[in-house]
Design an enzyme around this catalytic site. Structure first.
Site, short mmCIF file in Angstrom:
data_model
loop_
_atom_site.label_atom_id
_atom_site.label_comp_id
_atom_site.label_asym_id
_atom_site.label_seq_id
_atom_site.Cartn_x
_atom_site.Cartn_y
_atom_site.Cartn_z
N GLU A 36 1.11 4.84 2.22
CA GLU A 36 0.60 4.39 2.78
C GLU A 36 2.70 3.02 3.74
OE1 GLU A 36 -1.89 3.64 2.38
OE2 GLU A 36 -3.37 4.55 3.46
N CYS B 233 -6.24 2.30 5.39
CA CYS B 233 -6.96 0.64 5.89
C CYS B 233 -6.60 -0.04 7.56
CB CYS B 233 -6.77 -0.04 4.88
SG CYS B 233 -4.90 -0.86 4.94
N HIS C 230 0.90 -1.47 -0.02
CA HIS C 230 -0.32 -0.31 -0.36
C HIS C 230 1.04 1.36 0.00
CE1 HIS C 230 -3.95 -1.61 2.11
NE2 HIS C 230 -2.79 -2.79 1.03
N CYS D 6 -2.69 -0.48 7.35
CA CYS D 6 -1.63 0.67 7.18
C CYS D 6 -2.11 1.19 8.68
CB CYS D 6 -1.91 1.99 6.19
SG CYS D 6 -1.49 1.36 4.30
#
Length: 170
Positions: A62, A90, A60, A93
């Site tokens: 992040e 999410c 992801h 993260c």
């Protein structure tokens, strides 16, 4: 309650950098999500979604930006840092944000299906954890939302076209 340390102009500046990262994902046909980690008003980590390219669930935006920032400061602790991300983080993260001790999180668009900063739950501001963050939503939200909406609209249009072509072959 924690408070922001940045001006509105600084927030827009750094979110625009996250949007640039999201465009890199878009060019790879990835979901256009971008992130930057800022420390002392300087970007120390950048990332964009690479799940499809790498076939890794943890790639992801992040996570990539946080890892780069940790490498930059040679520590897992990102105290006094800010994270800017185009989509609400999410749970995975959010866990990395808490573990790395990021102080402030700014995001553009809410994620009603997987968001852990207000949509489904609010992990980052939960004071039961040993660390929690200042969170601000809606930074350049129209730009962030439009980028995502257009991406998914294009995918739906392609799927409909493909289905139509399959039906015409039969």
């Amino acid at each position: 309650m924690k408070e922001t340390s940045l001006s509105p102009e600084e927030k827009d500046l750094f979110m625009n950098e996250a949007i640039k990262e999201a465009h890199k994902a878009l060019r790879l046909a990835e979901v256009p999500i971008g992130a930057v980690v800022v420390l002392n008003k300087e970007i120390i980590g950048r990332g964009y979604n690479l799940k499809e390219t790498t076939q890794s669930a943890v790639k992801h935006a992040e996570m990539i930006a946080i890892q780069e920032a940790c490498d930059q400061v040679a520590s897992w602790r990102l105290e006094n840092a800010q994270l800017f991300v185009t989509l609400e983080p999410c749970p995975m993260c959010s866990g990395a944000i808490l573990q790395s001790r990021i102080e402030e999180v700014y995001f553009g668009a809410f994620d009603p299906k997987a968001g852990a900063c207000g949509s489904l739950m609010n992990l980052l501001e939960d004071t039961r954890f040993n660390h929690w963050c200042y969170v601000e939503s809606g930074v350049l939200s129209t730009t962030c939302s439009t980028l995502l909406r257009d991406f998914f609209k294009k995918i739906r249009t392609k799927k409909k076209q493909k289905k139509k072509e399959m039906l015409e072959k039969d």
